[in-house]
Write an enzyme that holds these catalytic residues in place. Sequence first.
Site, mmCIF file in Angstrom:
data_model
loop_
_atom_site.group_PDB
_atom_site.id
_atom_site.type_symbol
_atom_site.label_atom_id
_atom_site.label_comp_id
_atom_site.label_asym_id
_atom_site.label_seq_id
_atom_site.Cartn_x
_atom_site.Cartn_y
_atom_site.Cartn_z
ATOM 1 N N CYS A 224 37.575 42.895 54.535
ATOM 2 C CA CYS A 224 39.022 43.697 54.229
ATOM 3 C C CYS A 224 38.867 43.681 53.341
ATOM 4 C CB CYS A 224 39.290 42.299 54.291
ATOM 5 S SG CYS A 224 38.918 40.912 53.761
ATOM 6 N N HIS A 253 31.909 34.474 50.947
ATOM 7 C CA HIS A 253 30.785 33.888 51.709
ATOM 8 C C HIS A 253 30.310 34.515 52.097
ATOM 9 C CE1 HIS A 253 33.722 29.470 51.119
ATOM 10 N NE2 HIS A 253 32.843 30.052 50.247
ATOM 11 N N HIS A 286 38.675 33.264 47.189
ATOM 12 C CA HIS A 286 39.107 32.246 47.837
ATOM 13 C C HIS A 286 40.363 31.317 47.145
ATOM 14 C CE1 HIS A 286 35.037 32.727 49.561
ATOM 15 N NE2 HIS A 286 35.656 32.436 50.565
ATOM 16 N N GLU A 338 39.196 27.446 50.034
ATOM 17 C CA GLU A 338 40.636 27.777 49.809
ATOM 18 C C GLU A 338 41.670 26.921 49.911
ATOM 19 O OE1 GLU A 338 41.410 31.280 52.659
ATOM 20 O OE2 GLU A 338 43.635 30.153 52.803
ATOM 21 N N CYS A 406 45.656 35.763 57.514
ATOM 22 C CA CYS A 406 45.289 37.254 57.288
ATOM 23 C C CYS A 406 45.498 37.910 58.560
ATOM 24 C CB CYS A 406 45.177 37.442 56.374
ATOM 25 S SG CYS A 406 43.103 37.753 56.526
ATOM 26 N N SER A 434 31.122 31.598 56.003
ATOM 27 C CA SER A 434 31.839 32.351 55.662
ATOM 28 C C SER A 434 32.561 31.658 57.241
ATOM 29 C CB SER A 434 31.307 33.250 56.427
ATOM 30 O OG SER A 434 31.851 34.460 57.183
ATOM 31 N N ASN A 436 35.846 32.318 58.509
ATOM 32 C CA ASN A 436 36.589 33.546 58.905
ATOM 33 C C ASN A 436 35.401 34.953 59.943
ATOM 34 O OD1 ASN A 436 35.972 36.675 58.774
ATOM 35 N ND2 ASN A 436 35.728 36.228 57.231
HETATM 36 S S1 SF4 Z 1 42.165 36.342 53.449
HETATM 37 FE FE1 SF4 Z 1 41.933 37.885 53.971
HETATM 38 S S2 SF4 Z 1 42.534 39.971 53.231
HETATM 39 FE FE2 SF4 Z 1 41.974 38.235 51.839
HETATM 40 S S3 SF4 Z 1 39.574 37.693 51.146
HETATM 41 FE FE3 SF4 Z 1 40.679 36.109 53.213
HETATM 42 S S4 SF4 Z 1 40.041 37.286 55.036
HETATM 43 FE FE4 SF4 Z 1 40.206 38.990 53.694
#
Ligand code: SF4
Length: 519
Positions: A224, A253, A286, A338, A406, A434, A436
């Site tokens: 991303c 990550h 993060h 995060e 996001c 990770s 996501n």
């Molecule tokens: S918040 Fe979304 S766009 Fe930003 S680093 Fe994380 S996954 Fe990527």
Amino acid sequence: MTETIPRPHGGVAGAGAVAAADPGNSLLLCAPMGIEARALRRGLRDSPNPPSVLRTGYGTTRAVRQAERLSHRPFGQLMIMGVGGGLTTDLRVGDLVVGTEVGAVTCPSAPLLAGELRRAGLAARTGRITTVDHLTRRPQRAALAADGALLVDMESAPLAAAADGRPVAVIRAVSDTPHHPLAGIVSGGLAALRSLRAAAPVAERWAAACGTRRVLLAGPRSFCAGVERAIEIVERVLQRQGAPVYVRKQIVHNTRVVGDLTRRGAVFVDELDQVPDGATVVFSAHGVSPAVRAEASRRGLAVIDATCPLVSKVHAEARRFAADGYTVALIGHAGHEEVEGTLGEAPGSTVLVQTAADVAALRPRDPERIAYLMQTTLSVDEAADVAGALRERFPSVRAPGSDDICYATTNRQAAVRAVAAESDLVLVAGSANSSNSVRLVETCERAGTPAHLIDGASDIQLDWLAGTSTIGLTAGASAPPAVVTEIISALSGLGGLSVSERTTTTESIRFGLPKEVRQ
Ligand code: SF4
């Protein structure tokens, strides 16, 4: 991209094919010497339907003759197994070398086999195997190693060529090395034969995973804008200041990204006390809490902030709500970096809620002044459930100005959902830490499709693939696109592979770099 392998040859069953219904679809195991063939048969003793093991004869001349005969013999997949001479000093007697290139033949599934062998407890490497027509001595071996070969033998190349487009693999066990050149087949060979015997069941699993299939790529996938920016920041600091460059926590990550940057001089630390006074430190994508920023300032560290702007936006919302007297319910996962950073913005006013049960247990100072925020990499569906519970219990709850989850997380989940609906199995490239990437696996599972998180091709377990005809493939936002290419290449070594993409949306977002690393 479409590759097609020739249809398996028809014909009579080969010797040793005990119960294989169709030898034209079966594995043929070739072992040059009798002791190698015996080791393989012993290794396959527990198999209910062992593959044919063909003794092909010692030396290049016999291998060439046997390869000619193989062109008239039915088989579905070809594997050559035997012992060989290790060429590099880091190889030990008994190690296994899985050929990536064997003479002029490429064997793309080598990483899958090597990973499976390692999971079976064997020491396995991938690399080039070269075939010569005479016994080699030290100077020639050094020359072969300098040319990039890992192992030398006298039969594999002509035999591998006989696969003629069908799946082919070569596994050789090291019987002698530059350190033990005289070990030979008698002493060093015993360890090699033990390894061959242990590797035989893996050959069967490889054959069971072979077949013609298609890969459906989810689009978008992989990096991303926030991850690209964070990596570029470290690269630029390395370029300007040289190694070492200190980075607090993993910059993103992903083990590949971290490994690559480590090799180039980045030093990843858990906390600032591991950074020397006065050094430059990069904060990861993060984000960090204000307490970490204050500590960096107290220590006189030069900070370059790679926090993703979309994470910074959540921090700003937390500060604003807290300043306005709201209790902030942060929907997220405990322990994630995060979340720790966002909680640190207003620790007295922010409460982590992970589930609807956490919402039920909330005791805000003022039930009329409560707001919620989200970790950026949550499952869209799960976060919606928790937000729904908050709205139900606190009808006046304030939501963030725009979605906290996001665009990259949302898009990758929608894309993998589309692919999962058509797939027998989904492979998600990404590391275990990770968020996501893990959410992508969960998204598939919720859709009823089995999914596995893998750092690379060698993590793919062969029994996941057996019986599958369509494999979905995606990558988390922190996983490099090269890993996807590597996985497709490895799968192509198992049979004809067609690759197509299901694109649910396209992305064009880019984030600017911090002033410290701009030109
Ligand atoms: S918040 Fe979304 S766009 Fe930003 S680093 Fe994380 S996954 Fe990527």
